[in-house]
Design an enzyme around this catalytic site. Structure first.
Site, PDB file in Angstrom:
ATOM      1  N   SER A 220      34.666 -50.833  33.256  1.00 32.39           N
ATOM      2  CA  SER A 220      33.913 -50.675  34.960  1.00 32.39           C
ATOM      3  C   SER A 220      34.617 -49.539  35.461  1.00 32.39           C
ATOM      4  CB  SER A 220      33.265 -51.346  35.826  1.00 32.39           C
ATOM      5  OG  SER A 220      32.744 -50.846  36.804  1.00 32.39           O
TER       6      SER A 220
ATOM      7  N   HIS B 159      26.941 -56.931  32.719  1.00 31.00           N
ATOM      8  CA  HIS B 159      28.343 -56.381  33.046  1.00 31.00           C
ATOM      9  C   HIS B 159      28.757 -57.350  33.997  1.00 31.00           C
ATOM     10  CE1 HIS B 159      29.690 -52.699  34.403  1.00 31.00           C
ATOM     11  NE2 HIS B 159      30.591 -53.132  35.937  1.00 31.00           N
TER      12      HIS B 159
END
Length: 690
Positions: free
Chosen positions: A545, A663
């Site tokens: 990320s 995610h």
């Protein structure tokens, strides 16, 4: 081994003039996942990845050991409502944690088991909140990793679903009114009511009455405000006070309002400003003693707790109860009042190591500390809403799976309340906290984990994040343990941009200061090399990320310093990042390419735009997730294509593109497979024999 040729990827002649700077974007066609050219390229990348990985040794050893270490399971801290406790637990063979309730006698019952709902493992429980009496449960579920939560209501006594789904509830808090007849929540506007491309934004606060249609929900707050705002909402235990907070995206500041619901109605609360247009974060807690407690970093970047009368909530009336500490960062607190001398428990981190102190509730005087199991990380401190003398908190460290500890303020003792249910053999490791100097002389801390007695240079993974005020603290990790057990070292750098040293530390690594984060990582690598822990040809870096941006910048800025890179779910095209996923909510952290000065610093470090032909880049593995609605995988796709085209050395550039995950949360088996691939790749390219 013989290297497979890279899949062909056309380079388009796209050059835009942005604020007087020509910006090339040859792989923009990869931004469209439905384009047949993109689909073909991804299929070819999948074949290349499979061929390259099949030739690497050690994957099965890593896979089996990670799976074994994850059989520890997990357990969550209890939430008390009425006479019930609510908590999560994952047993050794479960793919996801299950939500349970327990009655006063201790009898447990599963309320929500994701695998019972969906045996494929694609359904995840994103959030849950029981009402104040423990009779109803609001819970949020998403499928396939997209995090697009739908909200449901359950009757706790029967386990029956009584309402839902309510869609567009991603990241929604739920604040129940007493009696369980209504709650406040946050929901996005329908896509038909917002401009194209802004469907992920435009949140509003609503009041929903149980048993009625959502069409009748009352709009409470958010009309006419910033489109990227996130809202928090909470109701005091007695139902009298409502607080609403608003922050622009992920900005480290919030506006705050309160309403007295006894003087106005729940569907038309008269909100009073507590804080507006102030560069600080503040949260309120209405105590059982009638006082208002204020948790804030206003004029205190490491945090402080103030107290005031609820009728006078403005900052001018705040009185310091727990002042800012010059070294530790305030993280949490709880009030225990069923005592002759009520106390406040205060959670701190000192260079990311957790501790809890005990203070007199009236004066703030420190009167003791809470015994903890070791030097590790403490989760949220919880208490019973109706008060008491007990508190619960999570604890983990590098070799301890999550546990829940119970503190008794009457005896001053901490005891184990619940342990992760699996029994695993955890290898012995040695953890050392070291300090080093970054390029500008700033002292940065780093945890280095190795086998006890390990000496000499060894294959090492350097991990970092450095953003959004998030701290890198010790915790149980099957991947770290498997790597160290195999003979490697694992280093976790507490870079600027994180929260390890408070809000000033965060801001020293955001916006125009972002290069400090990359410099901190390079300096960490150089320290590991200078102290003999590793060498450049044995050093790998890993991040995901915002940490993917970190390692993407590292490999383009200092390709000579690293042998291998694992870059997961990364942001890499920093010129166009705001156009995809939740990117527009992060321009308060990174800046916006629409503004000339901010474009300049974004373009200067944007990894995609800093790939240069003729450079020998480290071996690089991009791992991305097709259903990721936070960070679009196009960042990795475009940069992978650019690196494959530019690579002058013989180290591979590979893409692992996983479908039906996103995610965040994922099934344990998916976690195992991903971690095994990542460690196998890093081991091969840093010389770790498995």
């Amino acid at each position: 081994m013989t290297r497979q040729p890279y899949p062909p990827a056309s380079r388009d002649d796209i050059v835009e003039n942005l604020h007087g700077t020509p910006v090339s974007d040859p792989y923009r066609w990869l931004e469209d996942p439905d384009d047949p050219a993109t689909e073909g390229w991804l299929a070819a990348q999948e074949k290349l990845f499979a061929a390259e990985m099949s030739a690497l040794p050690g994957r099965e050893a890593f896979r089996s050991r990670i799976a074994e270490l994850l059989r520890s399971g997990s357990v969550g801290a209890p939430v008390w409502r009425g006479n019930r406790a609510f908590f999560t637990r994952r047993t050794p063979d479960q793919e996801h944690a299950v939500l349970y309730t327990a009655d006063p006698g201790g009898a447990e019952r599963a309320l929500f088991d994701p695998m019972a709902i969906d045996p494929t493992g694609l359904t995840t429980l994103d959030a849950w909140q029981p009402d104040k009496e423990g009779r109803l449960l609001a819970y949020q579920v998403s499928v396939g990793g997209d995090e697009e939560s739908s909200l449901y209501l359950m009757d706790v006594a029967t386990g029956e679903r009584i309402e839902g789904p309510i869609d567009r509830c991603r990241y929604s808090p739920v604040a129940w009114l007493p009696g369980g007849e209504a709650f406040y929540y946050v929901r996005r506007l329908p896509s038909t009511e917002v401009p194209e491309g802004e469907e992920q934004f435009h949140r509003r606060v609503y009041l929903h009455r149980v048993g009625t249609s959502t069409e009748d929900d009352v709009l409470i707050f958010g009309e006419g405000m910033e489109k990227t705002n996130y809202y928090g909402v909470a109701v005091s235990r007695d139902g009298r006070r409502l607080q609403i907070s608003a922050s622009r995206g992920t900005a480290p500041r919030n506006d705050l309002w309160v309403a007295d619901l006894s003087a106005s109605t729940p569907d038309s609360p008269e909100l009073t400003v507590v804080q507006e247009g102030v560069d600080a974060q503040t949260a309120l807690h209405f105590g059982r003693d009638g006082l208002l407690y204020v948790f804030t970093d206003r004029d205190a970047p490491r945090g402080r707790i103030c107290v005031t009368d609820p009728s006078e909530p403005l900052a001018e009336q705040w009185r310091d109860l727990i002042p800012q500490d010059p070294e530790a960062v305030l993280t949490d607190y709880a009030i225990l009042d069923d005592l002759d001398r009520p106390v406040m428990l205060v959670g701190w981190t000192r260079h990311a190591i957790s501790e809890i102190t005990v203070h007199d509730l009236a004066t703030g005087e420190r009167v003791g500390e809470v015994p903890t199991p070791g030097l590790g990380t403490i989760g949220g401190i919880t208490e019973r809403p109706e008060g008491g003398h007990e508190a619960w908190f999570g604890y983990t460290d590098n070799t301890t799976p999550p546990t829940i500890q119970r503190y008794d303020a009457r005896t001053g003792e901490t005891t184990l309340w619940a342990a992760s249910p699996g029994v695993v053999e955890v290898p012995a490791v040695h953890t050392e906290q070291v300090a080093y100097r970054s390029a500008d002389g700033t002292e940065v801390h780093m945890l280095v984990i190795s086998k006890p007695g390990a000496e000499g240079p060894r294959p090492t993974i350097l991990y970092g994040y450095g953003g959004f005020g998030l701290s890198m603290s010790p915790g149980y990790s099957a991947s770290i343990l498997a790597w160290v057990e195999a003979g490697g070292a694992y280093a976790i750098a507490q870079l600027r941009g994180g929260g390890e040293e408070g809000e000033e530390w965060h801001r020293a690594g955001m916006l125009a200061n972002k290069q400090n984060v990359f410099d901190d990582l390079h300096a960490a690598a150089e320290h590991l090399i200078a102290t003999g822990i590793t060498t450049p040809d044995r050093l790998g870096i890993s991040g995901g990320s915002n940490g993917g941006l970190l390692v993407g910048a590292a490999l383009t800025q200092r390709p000579d310093l690293y042998a291998a890179v694992v870059c997961s779910a990364p942001l890499l095209d920093m010129v166009r990042y705001e156009l995809f996923g939740l990117g527009a909510t992060w321009n308060v952290e990174y800046g916006s390419a629409e503004k000339p000065d901010e474009f300049a610093w974004l373009h200067a470090y944007s990894p995609y735009h800093n790939v240069r032909e003729g450079v020998s880049y480290p071996a690089t593995l991009f791992t991305v997730f097709q259903s990721d609605t936070r960070v679009h995988p196009l960042h990795a796709w475009k940069t992978c294509a650019a690196l494959q085209h530019a690579q002058a050395g013989d180290r591979p550039i590979l893409l692992r593109n996983e479908t039906e995950v996103g995610h965040g949360a994922r099934a344990v088996s998916r976690t195992v497979e991903l971690a095994a691939d990542q460690l196998t790749f890093l081991a091969h390219h840093t010389g770790l024999a498995v």
